[in-house]
Design a protein around this motif. Structure first.
Motif, PDB file in Angstrom:
ATOM      1  N   LYS A  17       0.647  -1.361   0.180  1.00 33.90           N
ATOM      2  CA  LYS A  17      -0.220   0.119  -0.079  1.00 33.90           C
ATOM      3  C   LYS A  17       1.051   1.489  -0.157  1.00 33.90           C
ATOM      4  O   LYS A  17       2.025   1.384   0.445  1.00 33.90           O
ATOM      5  CB  LYS A  17      -1.049  -0.289   1.572  1.00 33.90           C
ATOM      6  CG  LYS A  17      -2.246  -1.219   1.149  1.00 33.90           C
ATOM      7  CD  LYS A  17      -2.896  -1.148   2.540  1.00 33.90           C
ATOM      8  CE  LYS A  17      -1.981  -1.425   4.359  1.00 33.90           C
ATOM      9  NZ  LYS A  17      -2.933  -1.252   5.070  1.00 33.90           N
ATOM     10  N   LYS A  18       0.334   2.125  -0.203  1.00 37.98           N
ATOM     11  CA  LYS A  18       0.738   3.208  -0.581  1.00 37.98           C
ATOM     12  C   LYS A  18       0.319   4.149   0.153  1.00 37.98           C
ATOM     13  O   LYS A  18      -0.969   5.375   0.663  1.00 37.98           O
ATOM     14  CB  LYS A  18       0.683   4.027  -1.940  1.00 37.98           C
ATOM     15  CG  LYS A  18       1.943   5.754  -1.976  1.00 37.98           C
ATOM     16  CD  LYS A  18       2.001   6.147  -3.748  1.00 37.98           C
ATOM     17  CE  LYS A  18       3.151   6.524  -4.081  1.00 37.98           C
ATOM     18  NZ  LYS A  18       2.789   7.430  -5.392  1.00 37.98           N
ATOM     19  N   THR A  19       1.296   4.549   1.259  1.00 32.25           N
ATOM     20  CA  THR A  19       0.347   6.330   2.813  1.00 32.25           C
ATOM     21  C   THR A  19       0.991   7.426   2.123  1.00 32.25           C
ATOM     22  O   THR A  19       0.672   7.547   0.662  1.00 32.25           O
ATOM     23  CB  THR A  19       2.212   5.851   3.371  1.00 32.25           C
ATOM     24  OG1 THR A  19       2.929   6.008   2.978  1.00 32.25           O
ATOM     25  CG2 THR A  19       2.036   4.684   4.430  1.00 32.25           C
ATOM     26  N   VAL A  20      -0.180   8.257   3.334  1.00 30.31           N
ATOM     27  CA  VAL A  20      -0.205   9.377   2.314  1.00 30.31           C
ATOM     28  C   VAL A  20       1.022  10.405   2.323  1.00 30.31           C
ATOM     29  O   VAL A  20       1.171  11.416   1.822  1.00 30.31           O
ATOM     30  CB  VAL A  20      -1.043   9.997   2.961  1.00 30.31           C
ATOM     31  CG1 VAL A  20      -2.397   9.439   3.563  1.00 30.31           C
ATOM     32  CG2 VAL A  20      -0.400  10.340   4.432  1.00 30.31           C
ATOM     33  N   THR A  21       1.828   9.898   3.061  1.00 32.73           N
ATOM     34  CA  THR A  21       3.311  10.396   3.262  1.00 32.73           C
ATOM     35  C   THR A  21       3.578  10.495   1.395  1.00 32.73           C
ATOM     36  O   THR A  21       5.172  10.238   0.982  1.00 32.73           O
ATOM     37  CB  THR A  21       4.288  10.033   3.824  1.00 32.73           C
ATOM     38  OG1 THR A  21       4.058   8.602   3.774  1.00 32.73           O
ATOM     39  CG2 THR A  21       3.418  10.617   5.103  1.00 32.73           C
ATOM     40  N   ASP A  23       5.074   6.615   0.576  1.00 29.24           N
ATOM     41  CA  ASP A  23       6.009   6.126   0.877  1.00 29.24           C
ATOM     42  C   ASP A  23       5.087   4.701   1.109  1.00 29.24           C
ATOM     43  O   ASP A  23       4.222   4.189   0.727  1.00 29.24           O
ATOM     44  CB  ASP A  23       6.220   5.782   2.761  1.00 29.24           C
ATOM     45  CG  ASP A  23       7.354   6.746   2.528  1.00 29.24           C
ATOM     46  OD1 ASP A  23       8.315   7.156   1.952  1.00 29.24           O
ATOM     47  OD2 ASP A  23       7.326   7.313   3.823  1.00 29.24           O
ATOM     48  N   TYR A  24       5.432   3.111   0.614  1.00 30.32           N
ATOM     49  CA  TYR A  24       5.190   1.902  -0.058  1.00 30.32           C
ATOM     50  C   TYR A  24       5.116   1.102   1.994  1.00 30.32           C
ATOM     51  O   TYR A  24       6.662   0.997   2.582  1.00 30.32           O
ATOM     52  CB  TYR A  24       5.959   0.894  -0.754  1.00 30.32           C
ATOM     53  CG  TYR A  24       5.284   1.770  -1.631  1.00 30.32           C
ATOM     54  CD1 TYR A  24       3.924   1.419  -2.540  1.00 30.32           C
ATOM     55  CD2 TYR A  24       6.006   2.891  -2.546  1.00 30.32           C
ATOM     56  CE1 TYR A  24       3.765   2.164  -3.920  1.00 30.32           C
ATOM     57  CE2 TYR A  24       5.618   3.481  -4.110  1.00 30.32           C
ATOM     58  CZ  TYR A  24       4.402   3.026  -4.730  1.00 30.32           C
ATOM     59  OH  TYR A  24       3.683   3.600  -5.663  1.00 30.32           O
ATOM     60  N   VAL A  25       4.500   0.136   2.239  1.00 29.46           N
ATOM     61  CA  VAL A  25       4.237  -0.655   3.584  1.00 29.46           C
ATOM     62  C   VAL A  25       3.420  -1.507   2.607  1.00 29.46           C
ATOM     63  O   VAL A  25       2.659  -1.579   2.038  1.00 29.46           O
ATOM     64  CB  VAL A  25       3.708   0.004   4.570  1.00 29.46           C
ATOM     65  CG1 VAL A  25       4.109   1.379   5.356  1.00 29.46           C
ATOM     66  CG2 VAL A  25       2.483   0.387   4.482  1.00 29.46           C
ATOM     67  N   ASP A  27       1.424  -5.538   4.472  1.00 28.35           N
ATOM     68  CA  ASP A  27       1.455  -5.478   5.637  1.00 28.35           C
ATOM     69  C   ASP A  27       0.186  -6.630   4.635  1.00 28.35           C
ATOM     70  O   ASP A  27      -0.200  -7.542   4.081  1.00 28.35           O
ATOM     71  CB  ASP A  27      -0.195  -4.627   5.633  1.00 28.35           C
ATOM     72  CG  ASP A  27      -0.774  -4.556   6.699  1.00 28.35           C
ATOM     73  OD1 ASP A  27      -0.084  -5.484   7.702  1.00 28.35           O
ATOM     74  OD2 ASP A  27      -1.768  -4.268   7.058  1.00 28.35           O
TER      75      ASP A  27
END
Length: 103
Positions: A17-21, A23-25, A27
């Motif tokens: 997933k791509k965060t609002v900042t 970056d990718y995370v 999960d």
């Protein structure tokens, strides 16, 4: 004798997933195979990984991504998971065909 007990089996994947900042995370996500409409390779995210824009420790030479479209009663959604579409499909098929032995 094999019987299908009708239990909905969830299949575990690693979702990216791509965060609002920006970056990718990674999960864990559990998917109901009965809700899957289609799967397809996500070539755009693969390109970003090759360009060094996805910095989460994945191997640039071997990592592929798959989009999974899920159909819910009132809406549909799409998620992206780590893995080749053929491997994702095999995992879905194997899990959804699981049956119990009755002795």
């Amino acid at each position: 004798m094999l019987i299908n007990v009708g239990v909905k089996m969830l299949v575990e994947f690693v979702q990216i997933k791509k965060t609002v900042t920006g970056d990718y995370v990674l999960d864990n996500v559990y998917v109901n195979p009965q809700q899957i409409v289609f799967i397809t390779e996500n070539k755009g995210l693969r390109r970003e990984l090759m360009e060094g824009k996805v910095k989460i420790g994945l191997n640039q030479n071997f990592t592929l991504f798959t989009d999974i479209r899920l159909n819910h009663p009132s809406f549909s959604t799409e998620i992206t998971v780590v893995g080749d579409p053929a491997v994702v499909e095999a995992k879905i098929f194997k899990k959804s065909q699981k049956q119990l032995l009755r002795g």
